[in-house]
Design a protein around this motif. Structure first.
Motif, PDB file in Angstrom:
ATOM      1  N   GLU A 178       0.831  -1.217   0.000  1.00  0.00           N
ATOM      2  CA  GLU A 178       0.000   0.000   0.000  1.00  0.00           C
ATOM      3  C   GLU A 178       0.856   1.253   0.000  1.00  0.00           C
ATOM      4  OE1 GLU A 178      -2.839   0.335   3.099  1.00  0.00           O
ATOM      5  OE2 GLU A 178      -4.215  -1.122   2.219  1.00  0.00           O
ATOM      6  N   THR A 179       1.891   1.224   0.823  1.00  0.00           N
ATOM      7  CA  THR A 179       2.775   2.393   0.910  1.00  0.00           C
ATOM      8  C   THR A 179       3.465   2.641  -0.420  1.00  0.00           C
ATOM      9  OG1 THR A 179       3.150   1.771   3.203  1.00  0.00           O
ATOM     10  CG2 THR A 179       4.600   3.449   2.307  1.00  0.00           C
ATOM     11  N   THR A 193       2.363   1.799  -3.375  1.00  0.00           N
ATOM     12  CA  THR A 193       1.364   2.330  -4.313  1.00  0.00           C
ATOM     13  C   THR A 193       1.107   3.809  -4.032  1.00  0.00           C
ATOM     14  OG1 THR A 193       0.309   0.173  -4.158  1.00  0.00           O
ATOM     15  CG2 THR A 193      -0.949   1.889  -5.263  1.00  0.00           C
ATOM     16  N   ASP A 194       0.946   4.145  -2.765  1.00  0.00           N
ATOM     17  CA  ASP A 194       0.668   5.546  -2.420  1.00  0.00           C
ATOM     18  C   ASP A 194       1.849   6.452  -2.767  1.00  0.00           C
ATOM     19  OD1 ASP A 194      -1.814   4.900  -1.550  1.00  0.00           O
ATOM     20  OD2 ASP A 194      -1.355   4.964   0.592  1.00  0.00           O
ATOM     21  N   THR A 208       1.704   7.107  -6.310  1.00  0.00           N
ATOM     22  CA  THR A 208       0.603   8.026  -6.629  1.00  0.00           C
ATOM     23  C   THR A 208       0.993   9.473  -6.304  1.00  0.00           C
ATOM     24  OG1 THR A 208      -0.913   6.249  -6.040  1.00  0.00           O
ATOM     25  CG2 THR A 208      -1.869   8.435  -6.295  1.00  0.00           C
ATOM     26  N   VAL A 209       1.657   9.667  -5.157  1.00  0.00           N
ATOM     27  CA  VAL A 209       2.099  11.025  -4.800  1.00  0.00           C
ATOM     28  C   VAL A 209       3.076  11.543  -5.862  1.00  0.00           C
ATOM     29  CG1 VAL A 209       3.379  12.408  -3.106  1.00  0.00           C
ATOM     30  CG2 VAL A 209       1.758  10.702  -2.322  1.00  0.00           C
ATOM     31  N   ARG A 256       3.281  10.594  -8.985  1.00  0.00           N
ATOM     32  CA  ARG A 256       2.531  10.816 -10.232  1.00  0.00           C
ATOM     33  C   ARG A 256       1.774  12.144 -10.156  1.00  0.00           C
ATOM     34  NH1 ARG A 256      -2.357   8.385 -11.648  1.00  0.00           N
ATOM     35  NH2 ARG A 256      -2.263   7.059  -9.820  1.00  0.00           N
ATOM     36  N   LEU A 257       1.171  12.395  -9.012  1.00  0.00           N
ATOM     37  CA  LEU A 257       0.434  13.640  -8.808  1.00  0.00           C
ATOM     38  C   LEU A 257       1.372  14.848  -8.948  1.00  0.00           C
ATOM     39  CD1 LEU A 257      -1.964  15.366  -7.734  1.00  0.00           C
ATOM     40  CD2 LEU A 257      -1.336  14.660  -5.438  1.00  0.00           C
ATOM     41  N   PHE A 279      -3.588  17.705   2.898  1.00  0.00           N
ATOM     42  CA  PHE A 279      -4.276  16.668   2.122  1.00  0.00           C
ATOM     43  C   PHE A 279      -3.437  15.393   2.075  1.00  0.00           C
ATOM     44  CE2 PHE A 279      -4.416  14.879  -2.294  1.00  0.00           C
ATOM     45  CZ  PHE A 279      -5.545  14.121  -2.118  1.00  0.00           C
ATOM     46  N   LEU A 280      -2.179  15.512   1.650  1.00  0.00           N
ATOM     47  CA  LEU A 280      -1.350  14.321   1.463  1.00  0.00           C
ATOM     48  C   LEU A 280      -1.111  13.576   2.776  1.00  0.00           C
ATOM     49  CD1 LEU A 280       1.374  15.485  -1.080  1.00  0.00           C
ATOM     50  CD2 LEU A 280      -0.588  14.013  -1.487  1.00  0.00           C
ATOM     51  N   LEU A 281      -0.780  14.340   3.826  1.00  0.00           N
ATOM     52  CA  LEU A 281      -0.484  13.677   5.097  1.00  0.00           C
ATOM     53  C   LEU A 281      -1.717  13.000   5.673  1.00  0.00           C
ATOM     54  CD1 LEU A 281       1.873  16.342   6.630  1.00  0.00           C
ATOM     55  CD2 LEU A 281       2.495  13.997   6.097  1.00  0.00           C
ATOM     56  N   ARG A 282      -2.866  13.640   5.470  1.00  0.00           N
ATOM     57  CA  ARG A 282      -4.105  13.077   5.999  1.00  0.00           C
ATOM     58  C   ARG A 282      -4.560  11.867   5.170  1.00  0.00           C
ATOM     59  NH1 ARG A 282      -3.443  14.045   9.614  1.00  0.00           N
ATOM     60  NH2 ARG A 282      -4.361  12.010   9.848  1.00  0.00           N
ATOM     61  N   ALA A 283      -4.401  11.988   3.829  1.00  0.00           N
ATOM     62  CA  ALA A 283      -4.942  10.925   2.973  1.00  0.00           C
ATOM     63  C   ALA A 283      -3.944   9.799   2.748  1.00  0.00           C
ATOM     64  CB  ALA A 283      -5.358  11.526   1.626  1.00  0.00           C
ATOM     65  N   ALA A 284      -2.666  10.151   2.542  1.00  0.00           N
ATOM     66  CA  ALA A 284      -1.693   9.127   2.177  1.00  0.00           C
ATOM     67  C   ALA A 284      -0.762   8.750   3.321  1.00  0.00           C
ATOM     68  CB  ALA A 284      -0.855   9.616   0.996  1.00  0.00           C
ATOM     69  N   GLY A 285      -0.569   9.639   4.281  1.00  0.00           N
ATOM     70  CA  GLY A 285       0.352   9.348   5.376  1.00  0.00           C
ATOM     71  C   GLY A 285       1.730   9.934   5.120  1.00  0.00           C
ATOM     72  N   THR A 337      -5.966   8.754   9.818  1.00  0.00           N
ATOM     73  CA  THR A 337      -6.458   9.083   8.474  1.00  0.00           C
ATOM     74  C   THR A 337      -7.837   8.458   8.206  1.00  0.00           C
ATOM     75  OG1 THR A 337      -5.296   7.208   7.532  1.00  0.00           O
ATOM     76  CG2 THR A 337      -4.162   9.312   7.447  1.00  0.00           C
ATOM     77  N   PRO A 369      -6.756  22.397   1.088  1.00  0.00           N
ATOM     78  CA  PRO A 369      -5.563  21.838   0.430  1.00  0.00           C
ATOM     79  C   PRO A 369      -5.900  21.232  -0.928  1.00  0.00           C
ATOM     80  CG  PRO A 369      -6.302  20.371   2.170  1.00  0.00           C
ATOM     81  CD  PRO A 369      -7.252  21.529   2.152  1.00  0.00           C
ATOM     82  N   TYR A 395      -7.850  11.494  -6.743  1.00  0.00           N
ATOM     83  CA  TYR A 395      -6.622  11.210  -5.985  1.00  0.00           C
ATOM     84  C   TYR A 395      -6.955  10.895  -4.533  1.00  0.00           C
ATOM     85  CZ  TYR A 395      -3.175  12.136  -9.587  1.00  0.00           C
ATOM     86  OH  TYR A 395      -2.390  12.036 -10.709  1.00  0.00           O
ATOM     87  N   PHE A 437      -6.084   7.292  -2.615  1.00  0.00           N
ATOM     88  CA  PHE A 437      -5.343   7.136  -1.360  1.00  0.00           C
ATOM     89  C   PHE A 437      -6.160   6.386  -0.317  1.00  0.00           C
ATOM     90  CE2 PHE A 437      -2.941  11.089  -2.708  1.00  0.00           C
ATOM     91  CZ  PHE A 437      -1.772  10.401  -2.957  1.00  0.00           C
ATOM     92  N   ARG A 438      -7.473   6.569  -0.380  1.00  0.00           N
ATOM     93  CA  ARG A 438      -8.329   5.961   0.644  1.00  0.00           C
ATOM     94  C   ARG A 438      -8.973   4.656   0.175  1.00  0.00           C
ATOM     95  NH1 ARG A 438      -8.512   9.406   4.685  1.00  0.00           N
ATOM     96  NH2 ARG A 438      -8.274  11.635   4.354  1.00  0.00           N
ATOM     97  N   ARG A 439      -8.517   4.180  -1.018  1.00  0.00           N
ATOM     98  CA  ARG A 439      -9.020   2.907  -1.567  1.00  0.00           C
ATOM     99  C   ARG A 439     -10.540   2.937  -1.725  1.00  0.00           C
ATOM    100  NH1 ARG A 439      -4.354   3.407  -1.544  1.00  0.00           N
ATOM    101  NH2 ARG A 439      -2.782   2.184  -0.489  1.00  0.00           N
TER     102      ARG A 439
END
Lengths: 509, 238
Positions: A4-5, A7-8, A11-12, A14-15, A97-103, B75, B86, B99, B103-105
């Motif tokens: 998961e990490t 993949t995330d 994604t970060v 890619r974004l 956003f990133l820290l909350r959604a992706a960690g 999260t 944000p 996006y 991230f949240r599947r």
């Protein structure tokens, strides 16, 4: 790192790349310019004669040089990485956003990966062509299969070491202010220029550093150099182990430093302090607002770099050159550069708008606004000019020119600053300043040209007189300097009136 | 039952400045709790600590029972909308939410389309965010924060800078979210709105929780005939 990490993280990255790509497409002229520049470099590299291997160089000396250059390059990369390391969560764009959604982990590594991928995308074509040409020419890849993996860990260890060093300092609670950063940067630039000037000594010193082992890997493929197998092995294993250890350290240090909120409230405290200081010396009302705004602008990174790096670099280079510098009347030229740079950076774009300040500017009395601009530009330029001239005079010389250069630069400054204000109002470049991007406050190109012409015309007589002082009668030298000394204040007064009138007409119109 | 949001003796300093001072509060599920106070009172800092973006110097902060320092677990249970949403200007509204969904599947098409529709952004979904109005940005930020239907929602000044129509829309959306059992902790300067939408209000001054109660009872904390605005001014007068 679980799936998961990974993949995330991808994604970060890619974004990050998608956003940069869209920004690039938004500025097609800049994109075309960059692509054109890279294409030209690429052609030069592929078609030119840069890939010819050295044949008449002593192999031992060549290896020593490659070691030193590798270590120097590694240190430079680490320094750049340290300078660009995000030291707080809020420094990463979109972090809430990133820290909350992706960690944290995907945010940290995804952002770094995105930066790298962009560099690879921008320099990829050039880098690939250069690498192919060089490797083909030297037949390095055939002789040294370790080259590419070690090249990768060379970059990786430098980047991570720089980040770790910066985060260690932050985690220890040390957050240098602007002055501290400028001092550290200034010393760094001087050291770099001295290092380049004293190339042999620098290379000899650098080749003793542990990271110089990377140089052995790069040298090992050269036909004339015998490989030192133990050092090559040390570079490969040390690089891989070091990268992993540094990556872990960076992540732990980021956790410790990103969420402390250090530096919070510093801007507000500083504003109160500067406001009080300005009030005590009688600067109030709109003038104070303009001074404050310009004070903020003047400390943007590109300005500091433009104002300080170039003179310091020149002084450093000239210092180590046993024959001095080829630039005639060095202190004077450096002083005039400071005048030019400060006015272009601060005073030449008065209608750029930081926040919503433009409407306030246009509704304030024109004399107060003009006074504020002139005062701040002088305040920003004066230390740069004085510092550069004193350094140049004391370290490079001729020393007798120090005081005349200071006086002449000062006089020219008094004429050029109001002139820049007037030119900037006639040839404005109106637009909001992107504070987050910390970008340059670029004035109109036409304004820069006009301003440069005014500076040359004003300073020209004095410079020519002093450059040709040995072959010119003394009267002519005094006369040429006199022209500059008399013309500069005159231009200043006329420009002040012109700028005030222009701003007044804009307010009323 | 676990409180949705709970802080105990929370403290945060920035150098010499005390931003949050022994702050203890508790917000039950299904409640809209308003945190009000003057600038620099510590409202944003408290929300940042609760959202895991800032470490407290002392005390504890929990969201749905999860300690705020356990960022990974946080999260899933938390939606957070800071004062500046944000969002990435270079993306379209749909891409931004996609996006977030990745991230949240979550279901990238179904749930994103549903959120865009619910927050009135379907027509603008394929436009770049940099062209959005303040109200649209706020709604998109809210859609992003609630996309995974978190049990707790933290909103920092969600109504600041909005016109009356946009304000009404956001208030309606908050009411919907709260009716579904979500706990909403709102920091706001807009006392009239706080009075309208909040079940409980905590007044913060110099990092301390001065008083908390229902909006209509808070006025009485000062005087029987005092409204919320006067109460806030009286209680936070330094």
């Amino acid at each position: 790192m679980n799936r998961e990490t990974v993949t995330d993280t991808a994604t970060v990255a890619r974004l990050s790349l998608l956003r940069r790509w869209r920004r690039a497409l938004d500025n097609p002229r800049t994109l075309v310019l960059r692509v054109g520049f890279l294409a030209a470099l690429l052609l030069y590299t592929v078609l030119g004669d840069v890939t010819r291997p050295p044949s008449e160089v002593d192999p031992e000396r060549l290896r020593e040089t490659i070691r030193g250059v590798a270590a120097g390059g590694w240190l430079l990369l680490a320094a750049f990485a340290a300078a660009g390391t995000p030291t707080a969560a809020r420094s990463v764009q979109g972090s809430p956003f990133l820290l909350r959604a992706a960690g944290l982990r995907p945010t940290l590594w995804g952002t770094i990966l995105g930066n790298y991928l962009q560099r690879i995308a921008v320099f990829g074509a050039l880098g690939a062509a250069t690498a192919v040409a060089l490797l083909g020419g030297f037949d390095v890849s055939g002789r040294n299969p370790l080259l590419f993996p070690v090249l990768l860990v060379f970059f990786l260890t430098a980047e991570l070491a720089g980040m770790a060093a910066r985060l260690t300092v932050v985690a220890a609670g040390i957050r240098p202010g602007r002055t501290g950063k400028v001092l550290v940067g200034g010393v760094g630039v001087l050291a770099l220029s001295v290092g380049i000037g004293e190339f042999e000594t620098t290379v000899a010193l650098l080749s003793r550093l542990p990271v110089a082992v990377f140089g052995d890997v790069f040298a090992a493929g050269l036909p004339t150099v015998e490989a030192d197998r133990s050092r090559v092995a040390a570079a490969a294993t040390g690089g891989v182990v070091g990268s992993l250890a540094l990556a872990l350290a960076v992540e732990r240090l980021a956790v410790r430093s990103w969420f402390t909120g250090g530096g919070h409230g510093r801007a507000e405290a500083e504003r109160t302090r500067v406001d009080g200081l300005l009030g005590r010396v009688g600067i109030t009302g709109p003038t104070r607002a303009v001074v404050w705004r310009l004070w903020l602008q003047s400390r943007r990174r590109p300005l500091i770099v433009g104002l300080l790096v170039f003179p310091l670099f020149l002084v450093g280079l000239a210092l180590v050159d046993p024959e001095g510098t080829d630039v005639p009347r060095f202190p004077l030229i450096v002083g005039l550069y400071g005048v030019w740079m400060a006015t272009v950076s601060v005073g030449l774009n008065p209608l750029s708008s930081e926040g919503d300040t433009l409407s306030h500017l246009l509704s304030a009395p024109a004399t107060a606004v003009v006074r504020g601009y002139v005062l701040t530009t002088v305040l920003v330029a004066a230390p740069v000019v004085v510092g550069s001239v004193l350094l140049a005079g004391a370290l490079v010389g001729p020393a007798w020119l120090t005081v005349p250069a200071l006086l002449l630069s000062g006089v020219v400054l008094l004429g050029v600053v109001p002139a820049a204000m007037a030119i900037g109002l006639v040839l404005p470049r109106v637009g909001p300043v992107d504070r987050a991007a910390d970008g340059p406050l670029a004035p109109s190109k036409f304004a820069v040209v006009a301003h440069s012409v005014v500076l040359c015309l004003l300073a020209g007589p004095a410079v020519l007189g002093l450059v040709y002082a040995d072959s010119t009668p003394a009267v002519a030298v005094y006369a040429s300097v006199g022209v500059t000394v008399l013309a500069a204040p005159l231009v200043g007064v006329v420009s002040l009136r012109a700028a005030t009138r222009r701003l007044d007409s804009m307010t009323l119109g | 039952m676990t409180a949705a949001v709970e802080t105990e003796a929370l403290e945060k300093r920035f150098g010499d400045v005390v931003a949050v001072d022994s702050l203890s509060l508790s917000v039950p599920f299904g409640t809209v709790y308003g945190l009000v106070g003057p600038n620099g009172a510590g409202k944003t800092t408290t929300l940042q600590i609760l959202s895991g973006l800032l470490d407290a110097d002392a005390g504890t902060a929990r969201v749905d029972g999860v300690d705020a320092t356990r960022r990974r677990e946080l999260t899933d249970v938390l939606g957070y909308l800071p004062a500046e949403a944000p969002l990435y200007d270079e993306l379209t509204g749909r891409e931004q939410l996609r996006y977030a969904a990745q991230f949240r599947r979550l279901d990238e098409n179904g749930q994103v389309a549903d959120a865009l529709d619910r927050y009135g952004l379907a027509d603008a979904a394929d436009r770049r965010i940099e062209g959005y109005s303040t109200g649209m940005r706020r709604r998109l930020g809210l859609a992003q924060a609630t996309l995974h239907r978190p049990p707790v929602l933290l909103l920092d000044e969600p109504l600041s800078g909005l016109d009356p129509r946009a304000t009404r829309t956001v208030i309606r959306l908050l009411a919907e979210v709260s009716n579904n059992g979500t706990a909403v902790l709102v920091s706001s300067h807009d006392l009239a709105t706080v009075e309208d939408i909040c079940d409980r209000v905590g007044i913060v001054s110099e990092g301390r929780l001065v008083v908390e109660d229902s909006p209509d009872k808070l006025g009485g904390a000062v005087d029987d005939r005092t409204d919320l605005e006067t109460a806030v001014l009286e209680l936070t007068d330094g």
